[in-house]
Design a protein around this motif. Structure first.
Motif, PDB file in Angstrom:
ATOM      1  N   PHE A  60       1.526  -9.926   1.610  1.00  0.00           N
ATOM      2  CA  PHE A  60       2.141  -8.921   2.129  1.00  0.00           C
ATOM      3  C   PHE A  60       2.287  -7.677   1.048  1.00  0.00           C
ATOM      4  O   PHE A  60       2.221  -6.504   1.194  1.00  0.00           O
ATOM      5  N   ALA A  61       2.510  -8.179  -0.273  1.00  0.00           N
ATOM      6  CA  ALA A  61       3.006  -7.410  -1.229  1.00  0.00           C
ATOM      7  C   ALA A  61       1.625  -6.582  -1.795  1.00  0.00           C
ATOM      8  O   ALA A  61       1.624  -5.476  -1.897  1.00  0.00           O
ATOM      9  N   THR A  81       8.621   2.749   4.626  1.00  0.00           N
ATOM     10  CA  THR A  81       9.222   2.060   5.821  1.00  0.00           C
ATOM     11  C   THR A  81       8.984   0.790   5.962  1.00  0.00           C
ATOM     12  O   THR A  81       9.720  -0.321   6.302  1.00  0.00           O
ATOM     13  N   ILE A  82       7.771   0.233   6.035  1.00  0.00           N
ATOM     14  CA  ILE A  82       7.190  -0.937   6.373  1.00  0.00           C
ATOM     15  C   ILE A  82       7.578  -1.935   5.388  1.00  0.00           C
ATOM     16  O   ILE A  82       8.046  -3.010   5.646  1.00  0.00           O
ATOM     17  N   ALA A  83       7.716  -1.725   4.078  1.00  0.00           N
ATOM     18  CA  ALA A  83       8.027  -2.361   2.887  1.00  0.00           C
ATOM     19  C   ALA A  83       9.692  -2.789   3.239  1.00  0.00           C
ATOM     20  O   ALA A  83       9.880  -3.791   2.921  1.00  0.00           O
ATOM     21  N   ALA A 112      -2.667  -0.545  -0.072  1.00  0.00           N
ATOM     22  CA  ALA A 112      -2.461   0.565   1.073  1.00  0.00           C
ATOM     23  C   ALA A 112      -2.179   1.662   0.410  1.00  0.00           C
ATOM     24  O   ALA A 112      -2.534   2.917   0.707  1.00  0.00           O
ATOM     25  N   ARG A 113      -1.039   1.892  -0.444  1.00  0.00           N
ATOM     26  CA  ARG A 113      -0.676   3.048  -1.193  1.00  0.00           C
ATOM     27  C   ARG A 113      -1.793   3.558  -2.326  1.00  0.00           C
ATOM     28  O   ARG A 113      -1.943   4.727  -2.579  1.00  0.00           O
ATOM     29  N   LEU A 132      -5.704  -7.528   1.114  1.00  0.00           N
ATOM     30  CA  LEU A 132      -5.002  -8.681   0.734  1.00  0.00           C
ATOM     31  C   LEU A 132      -5.215  -9.491  -0.527  1.00  0.00           C
ATOM     32  O   LEU A 132      -4.628 -10.386  -1.067  1.00  0.00           O
ATOM     33  N   ASN A 133      -6.528  -9.229  -1.410  1.00  0.00           N
ATOM     34  CA  ASN A 133      -6.718  -9.794  -2.475  1.00  0.00           C
ATOM     35  C   ASN A 133      -5.992  -9.027  -3.910  1.00  0.00           C
ATOM     36  O   ASN A 133      -6.243  -7.686  -3.940  1.00  0.00           O
TER      37      ASN A 133
END
Length: 340
Positions: A238-239, A271-273, A245-246, A339-340
């Protein structure tokens, strides 16, 4: 409930048996479950009634030939007529309408008055952007303990029209999907969304709305959402997702073209974080893992901060993106970079 069709030869599918309950049972269910009805979109918008659009707003025209546009209220009423025809045995709620970007004017008699001297009767207005949804609460399904209600709706943004020219095709966005009643998040797939419905008039708009409703595969959409509950990502993944994404919008164009589309900006990712830790319904578990259904709802919840004209595109992107993460966990490498 079974999706009621207009004709016997159309493509709209019936919902699973678990969704088939009588309108009376659904009404009883809705009485037992009281959900806080938050707006489906929040950023820079306000709630208005259909009567407000009819009685308090002027209708914009195409400047060079003075031909009028299809008004916001007409778009809503056309959709209501289509919904009533298709789902004629169902409970149908009043439309929820959100508007933004008020355009003000004044009548000619008030041409010499200062703004603070204007009377209400001397002021004109219309709203550049409008989004609405009509809920059908008698057609429901439950995913991961969250009740979903069928809905339809649309977006009209006059800033996407050239009102300074002659009348031409007008653009609308239309959707059919489900709303998560726990949080009022909208669940829309690309199969239930038309990003640019170009029409020349009232009848053509009505025909295209009907075509979209009848072509929507509700059962497939529900199945895809249900499968999201069966897969999870770790706190580390998730991190990685949030960080990548950023970075996405700052990648070189050539590299970005090779990756799947990501429409969410830093504001939504923040917001998601935050909600990964704090959201009461969709946060991580005690081990830091989070299933993809919850990830999807974190995305759709953060999307409420989008402006009206970008809202639906991001809503669909949230579904496509989360499904892509699921495929990556199953061995597809297309979304592996995130994800990697």
């Amino acid at each position: 409930m079974e999706l009621i069709t207009v004709t016997q030869n159309n493509n709209i599918s019936s919902l699973p048996d678990s969704t088939k309950q009588s309108s009376q049972d659904s009404h009883t269910l809705s009485e037992k479950r009281k959900f806080k009805q938050n707006p489906f979109i929040e950023a820079n918008t306000k709630d208005v009634s259909l009567s407000c659009l009819k009685e308090e707003c002027i209708i914009p025209v195409f400047a060079k030939d003075n031909e009028r546009t299809i008004a916001h209220q007409e778009f809503i009423e056309i959709t209501q007529d289509c919904v009533s025809s298709v789902f004629n045995n169902q409970q149908i709620d009043k439309p929820e309408i959100r508007v933004s970007h008020q355009i003000k004017g004044r009548i000619s008699d008030a041409i010499h008055k200062s703004a603070n001297e204007l009377l209400d009767t001397e002021v004109t207005q219309y709203f550049e952007r409008m989004a609405f949804m009509v809920r059908i609460p008698s057609i429901t399904e439950t995913i991961n303990g969250n009740p979903l209600s069928l809905m339809v709706g649309g977006v009209r943004a006059y800033n996407h029209e050239n009102l300074y020219s002659k009348k031409t095709y007008e653009k609308f966005k239309f959707f059919i999907g489900f709303q998560n009643m726990v949080c009022c998040n909208m669940c829309i797939s690309s199969d239930g969304f038309v990003s640019e419905m170009r029409v020349g008039g009232y009848d053509e708009l009505q025909a295209k709305i009907m075509e979209t409703i009848q072509g929507y595969e509700a059962e497939s959409h529900l199945k895809a959402m249900r499968e999201l509950t069966q897969q999870s990502i770790t706190e580390h993944q998730f991190a990685q997702l949030i960080g990548k994404a950023r970075l996405y919008n700052y990648l070189p164009k050539e590299q970005r073209k090779e990756l799947p589309q990501m429409d969410f900006a830093d504001r939504q990712m923040n917001t998601i974080a935050k909600d990964y830790y704090e959201d009461k319904s969709f946060c991580k578990d005690e081990n830091g893992n989070i299933n993809l259904w919850n990830v999807y709802n974190l995305f759709t919840s953060a999307n409420k901060s989008s402006y009206i004209d970008a809202f639906l595109d991001r809503t669909v992107n949230a579904f496509d993106f989360t499904n892509g993460l699921a495929q990556t966990l199953n061995g597809d490498s297309k979304y592996f970079w995130f994800l990697n």
